[in-house]
Design an enzyme around this catalytic site. Structure first.
Site, PDB file in Angstrom:
ATOM      1  N   GLU A 297       4.292 -36.126  39.920  1.00  0.00           N
ATOM      2  CA  GLU A 297       5.359 -35.167  39.664  1.00  0.00           C
ATOM      3  C   GLU A 297       5.194 -34.507  38.293  1.00  0.00           C
ATOM      4  O   GLU A 297       5.710 -33.417  38.057  1.00  0.00           O
ATOM      5  CB  GLU A 297       6.723 -35.866  39.744  1.00  0.00           C
ATOM      6  CG  GLU A 297       7.680 -35.164  40.680  1.00  0.00           C
ATOM      7  CD  GLU A 297       8.966 -35.934  40.933  1.00  0.00           C
ATOM      8  OE1 GLU A 297       9.183 -36.299  42.092  1.00  0.00           O
ATOM      9  OE2 GLU A 297       9.743 -36.179  40.005  1.00  0.00           O
TER      10      GLU A 297
ATOM     11  N   LYS B  80      14.672 -29.409  49.141  1.00  0.00           N
ATOM     12  CA  LYS B  80      16.122 -29.654  49.144  1.00  0.00           C
ATOM     13  C   LYS B  80      16.857 -28.390  49.575  1.00  0.00           C
ATOM     14  O   LYS B  80      17.786 -28.445  50.378  1.00  0.00           O
ATOM     15  CB  LYS B  80      16.593 -30.033  47.730  1.00  0.00           C
ATOM     16  CG  LYS B  80      16.126 -31.383  47.253  1.00  0.00           C
ATOM     17  CD  LYS B  80      16.819 -31.726  45.948  1.00  0.00           C
ATOM     18  CE  LYS B  80      16.153 -32.862  45.232  1.00  0.00           C
ATOM     19  NZ  LYS B  80      16.618 -33.035  43.876  1.00  0.00           N
TER      20      LYS B  80
ATOM     21  N   HIS C 208     -10.378 -53.063  53.163  1.00  0.00           N
ATOM     22  CA  HIS C 208     -10.565 -53.118  54.618  1.00  0.00           C
ATOM     23  C   HIS C 208      -9.875 -51.944  55.312  1.00  0.00           C
ATOM     24  O   HIS C 208      -9.700 -51.955  56.518  1.00  0.00           O
ATOM     25  CB  HIS C 208     -10.047 -54.462  55.149  1.00  0.00           C
ATOM     26  CG  HIS C 208     -10.834 -55.619  54.591  1.00  0.00           C
ATOM     27  ND1 HIS C 208     -11.798 -56.286  55.308  1.00  0.00           N
ATOM     28  CD2 HIS C 208     -10.826 -56.189  53.362  1.00  0.00           C
ATOM     29  CE1 HIS C 208     -12.337 -57.231  54.548  1.00  0.00           C
ATOM     30  NE2 HIS C 208     -11.762 -57.191  53.358  1.00  0.00           N
TER      31      HIS C 208
HETATM   32  O1  PA5 Z   1      11.487 -37.803  38.112  1.00  0.00           O
HETATM   33  C1  PA5 Z   1      12.465 -37.255  38.566  1.00  0.00           C
HETATM   34  O2  PA5 Z   1      13.229 -36.566  37.866  1.00  0.00           O
HETATM   35  C2  PA5 Z   1      12.852 -37.413  40.018  1.00  0.00           C
HETATM   36  O3  PA5 Z   1      11.950 -38.173  40.721  1.00  0.00           O
HETATM   37  C3  PA5 Z   1      14.223 -38.051  40.148  1.00  0.00           C
HETATM   38  O4  PA5 Z   1      14.182 -39.333  39.588  1.00  0.00           O
HETATM   39  C4  PA5 Z   1      14.658 -38.123  41.604  1.00  0.00           C
HETATM   40  O5  PA5 Z   1      14.568 -36.861  42.209  1.00  0.00           O
HETATM   41  C5  PA5 Z   1      16.098 -38.619  41.696  1.00  0.00           C
HETATM   42  O6  PA5 Z   1      16.965 -37.771  41.001  1.00  0.00           O
HETATM   43  P1  PA5 Z   1      18.400 -38.235  40.571  1.00  0.00           P
HETATM   44  O7  PA5 Z   1      18.269 -39.399  39.659  1.00  0.00           O
HETATM   45  O8  PA5 Z   1      18.997 -37.054  39.896  1.00  0.00           O
HETATM   46  O9  PA5 Z   1      19.152 -38.608  41.826  1.00  0.00           O
END
Ligand code: PA5
Length: 435
Positions: A285, A420, A306
């Protein structure tokens, strides 16, 4: 310090290239430490390590003790960075089957709100049947759909079981200090809350209450863990290739420039799987944007030798491996001797299992390097809470430095919003009517 062995990358990377990159690494590290790089509003993770218990840490420990005393189960509700870090630490330190045989006094930890699967929900309901439980709702934004759906259902389950006042004693919210639906709900309902500093992004939040509360409930010494991360903050600030952060960030960028597109992050520990997934989210990410980035994949050996072994050995030569090694535990297992020796294993009798494991590791590295797959090894030493704290900070820092070298902002995730938006539109969420 974690020791990095890069002797198995030469051939794919030249020593001269590494030296030529030193200035870029230095510039990336300086931009980060001086807060002059992209996304510098989100550097709060660098201040999370500490040696001393702050008032909030003491409150986390008290909440954890209460949950341990009154619950058979803690359900951690959260997705992405809101649950992967705690789960990674708990499973790495206590094993993937840690829940078996645990209960009141040392609760089981289940996870919810990280999928939209009805099967998973049904299973959770079965596991919670007749159990006393508490919930930790973790969401920085406080509006993420998966945890919000799970929160509504689990909170009602608690209220039906214990009444509103009783449920209030079992609900903990970890969220933004001011903003978001969860913060508002927690205030209105009187739930105990912990804050995620606004300057700390989800995937960099494991050393905040996000990771610390579930870990403390699991019985992990969070002060030891934080102390390990504090040590890491000090020792990985070194500005030279003696710093393994520099070496790791530089080599992965050199690999990328040599058209290696995939990094496999591996260990020979079954408890490593969720840690691998935490790393995968952190790097995926943070780096995967603007059409750039290594694709992060995690594997657990020898099991995945494996399954993925064939592909690694002889598939397309577009990958490299980063392998984590830990010292064996104090309690050893020795292979026994059998009079009949029908399985032909007597050549191993009297040998310790970790000797067999070490041979598998050495044999694997040799085979993969021979097959044209470079391998970085990270020798992490003893596996304990302190080491896990060190690893979290080490990898977060490596990720941020590496992303700056790559030329991307490690602290945003604009691509995650797109699915989303589509989903909300299909679901008819007000404000998202048109695709
Ligand atoms: O790294 C990030 O910001 C995301 O992976 C969030 O942790 C994830 O989308 C969850 O978001 P939130 O904590 O706002 O529910």
């Amino acid at each position: 310090m974690i020791k990095i062995d890069i002797s198995n990358v030469w051939g794919s990377v030249e020593f001269g290239d590494l030296m030529a990159m030193e200035k870029e690494v230095a510039a990336a590290h300086t931009a980060l430490s001086e807060g002059k790089g992209a996304g510098s509003d989100f550097l709060g993770w660098m201040n999370l390590p500490t040696r001393e218990p702050t008032a909030e840490i003491t409150r986390i420990q008290a909440a954890a003790e209460k949950i341990r005393a009154n619950s058979d189960v803690l359900v951690v509700i959260g997705i992405g960075g809101s649950y992967l870090g705690s789960r990674a630490a708990i499973e790495l330190l206590q094993g993937p089957n840690r829940n078996i045989g645990r209960g009141r006094g040392d609760p089981q930890i289940f996870y919810a709100g990280n999928s939209l699967s009805t099967r998973h929900w049904n299973e959770l309901c079965r596991l919670l049947d007749e159990k006393d439980f508490s919930i930790a709702i973790i969401s920085k934004s406080g509006t993420t759909t998966e945890p919000a759906v799970a929160t509504r259902a689990l909170r009602w389950m608690l209220e039906r079981k214990y009444g509103t006042d009783g449920a209030r004693e079992r609900i903990y919210a970890i969220t933004d200090p001011i903003k978001g639906a969860l913060r508002q709900m927690a205030g209105e309902e009187g739930w105990e809350t912990f804050s995620i500093p606004p300057s700390v992004g989800g995937r960099f939040s494991v050393l905040s209450p996000v990771g610390l509360l579930p870990m403390a409930v699991a019985g992990i010494d969070i002060l030891e863990l934080l102390s390990g991360s504090m040590e890491a903050k000090e020792c990985y600030d070194l500005r030279s290739y003696e710093n393994p952060v520099w070496l790791y960030a530089a080599i992965r960028n050199l690999m990328y420039r040599r058209d290696k597109q995939i990094e496999l992050f591996e260990s020979f520990e079954p408890g490593f799987q969720m840690f691998g997934r935490w790393w995968q989210q952190l790097f995926g990410e943070s780096e995967g944007k603007n059409g750039k980035g290594l694709f992060p994949v995690t594997a657990e050996f020898t099991a995945d030798l494996h399954s993925l072994g064939q592909m690694i050995q002889q598939g397309r030569r577009n990958l490299f491996e980063t392998m984590l090694r830990f010292d064996p535990p104090e309690q050893r297992f020795t292979v026994g001797s059998d009079v009949k020796n029908l399985d032909g294993l007597n050549y191993l009798s009297g040998k310790q299992l970790d000797f067999v494991d070490e041979s598998a590791y050495l044999g694997t590295v040799d085979a993969h390097v021979d097959g044209g797959v470079p391998v970085i090894t990270m020798d992490c030493g003893t596996l304990n809470a302190r080491k896990v704290g060190e690893l979290f900070y080490f990898l977060e820092l490596s990720c941020a430095v590496s992303a700056y070298i790559l030329g991307v902002n490690p602290f945003n995730q604009p691509g995650v919003e797109l699915y989303k938006r589509n989903m909300f539109s299909l679901l008819g969420k007000p404000g998202y009517e048109k695709l």
